[in-house]
Design an enzyme around this catalytic site. Structure first.
Site, PDB file in Angstrom:
ATOM      1  N   ASP A 177     -25.467 -32.955 -51.606  1.00 40.30           N
ATOM      2  CA  ASP A 177     -26.191 -32.280 -52.687  1.00 40.30           C
ATOM      3  C   ASP A 177     -26.244 -30.759 -52.481  1.00 40.30           C
ATOM      4  OD1 ASP A 177     -26.660 -34.741 -53.926  1.00 40.30           O
ATOM      5  OD2 ASP A 177     -28.485 -35.074 -52.776  1.00 40.30           O
ATOM      6  N   SER A 232     -29.491 -30.404 -61.599  1.00 44.39           N
ATOM      7  CA  SER A 232     -28.422 -29.453 -61.267  1.00 44.39           C
ATOM      8  C   SER A 232     -27.080 -30.165 -61.321  1.00 44.39           C
ATOM      9  CB  SER A 232     -28.602 -28.916 -59.847  1.00 44.39           C
ATOM     10  OG  SER A 232     -29.895 -28.386 -59.649  1.00 44.39           O
ATOM     11  N   HIS A 291     -27.417 -33.922 -59.910  1.00 47.07           N
ATOM     12  CA  HIS A 291     -28.502 -34.291 -59.001  1.00 47.07           C
ATOM     13  C   HIS A 291     -29.835 -33.970 -59.679  1.00 47.07           C
ATOM     14  CE1 HIS A 291     -30.510 -35.077 -55.230  1.00 47.07           C
ATOM     15  NE2 HIS A 291     -31.213 -33.966 -55.419  1.00 47.07           N
ATOM     16  N   ASN A 326     -20.944 -33.065 -59.334  1.00 50.19           N
ATOM     17  CA  ASN A 326     -22.008 -34.068 -59.196  1.00 50.19           C
ATOM     18  C   ASN A 326     -23.221 -33.599 -59.979  1.00 50.19           C
ATOM     19  OD1 ASN A 326     -23.451 -36.344 -58.088  1.00 50.19           O
ATOM     20  ND2 ASN A 326     -24.483 -34.923 -56.691  1.00 50.19           N
TER      21      ASN A 326
END
Ligand code: GAR
Length: 191
Positions: free
Chosen positions: A139, A130, A103, A101
Site C-alpha cells: 500500500d 487512494s 486502497h 491498486n
C-alpha cells in the site's frame, strides 16, 4: 485486472467503453466463487480464477499459476481491485510502472487492514481512498488519485466504509482513464 471479484472491478469494466483509452482483456480472481465474475462474463470480459487456497503457504506457486493467464492476455496495465492478497516483490517488479491498486484510506495513512476503524479511533476529521502505483512495499507507491470523505460524528467503520466505497467507484475509473491516456498527474476530489 487482478481482483477478488468485487465492486471496484465491475465499475472499471463498466467504464471502459466508448472513448475510454483502455479495454478490459482479463479479470483474474483468486476466488472462483466471487459474485462479480459472472457479471464480468456477461459484460463480455474473459475471466480466469486461481484459488489461492490451493497454494497453502506457497505465495510464489500461486503467482506462477496466475502468471500463465495473465501473460497470455498481454495487458498493458494491471489494476488490482478489491484484491486482498500480498504479492511478492518479484511479481510486482515484473510489472513496475503499470500496476495500480485502490486502497480505502488517505495513504500514506493506514496501509493494511481495518483502515476505517483506525481512522475513527484516531479521531481523524476525514477518511477517503487512494489509487496508487504498486511497488513492493504494501500500500505504498506514487499516488495517482485520492478522494476525501468527511468522518461524521455517528460514524462506525461500516458506515464510513460504505461512504468511502461510493467514492472509490468514481475515483478508480477516473484515474484509470487518465493513466491509460498517459497522464500520471493525480486525480484529487473531495470536500
Ligand atoms: C474496498 O474498500 C477496497 O478498497 C478494499 O476492499 C473493499 C471492497 O472492494 N480493498 C482493499 O483493501 C485492497 N487491499 P471491492 O468491492 O472492489 O472488492
Amino acid at each position: 485486472m487482478i481482483s477478488g471479484g468485487g465492486s471496484n472491478m465491475l465499475r472499471l469494466i463498466e467504464d471502459m467503453k466508448g472513448a475510454h483509452p483502455a479495454r478490459p482483456v482479463l479479470v483474474l480472481s483468486n476466488d472462483p466463487q466471487a459474485g462479480g465474475l459472472a457479471r464480468a462474463r456477461e459484460l463480455g470480459v474473459p475471466v480466469a480464477a486461481v484459488d489461492h487456497r490451493d497454494f497453502p503457504r506457497d505465495r510464489e506457486g500461486f503467482e506462477r499459476a496466475i502468471l500463465g493467464p495473465l501473460l497470455a492476455a498481454e495487458p498493458d496495465i494491471i489494476c488490482l481491485a478489491g484484491f486482498m492478497r500480498i504479492l511478492t516483490s518479484g511479481f510486482v517488479q515484473r510489472f513496475a510502472g503499470r500496476m495500480l491498486n485502490i486502497h480505502p484510506s488517505l495513504l500514506p495513512k493506514y496501509p493494511g487492514l481495518d483502515t476505517h476503524a483506525r481512522a475513527i479511533a484516531a479521531g481523524d476529521a476525514e477518511a477517503g481512498c487512494s489509487v496508487h502505483e504498486v511497488i513492493p512495499e504494501l500500500d505504498a507507491g506514487p499516488i495517482l488519485g485520492q478522494a476525501r470523505v468527511p468522518i461524521l460524528p455517528d460514524d462506525d467503520a461500516a458506515k464510513l466504509a460504505a461512504r468511502v466505497l461510493v467514492e472509490e467507484h468514481k475515483l478508480y475509473p477516473a484515474v484509470l482513464r487518465r493513466f491509460a491516456a498517459g497522464d500520471r498527474s493525480p486525480v484529487l476530489t473531495g470536500p
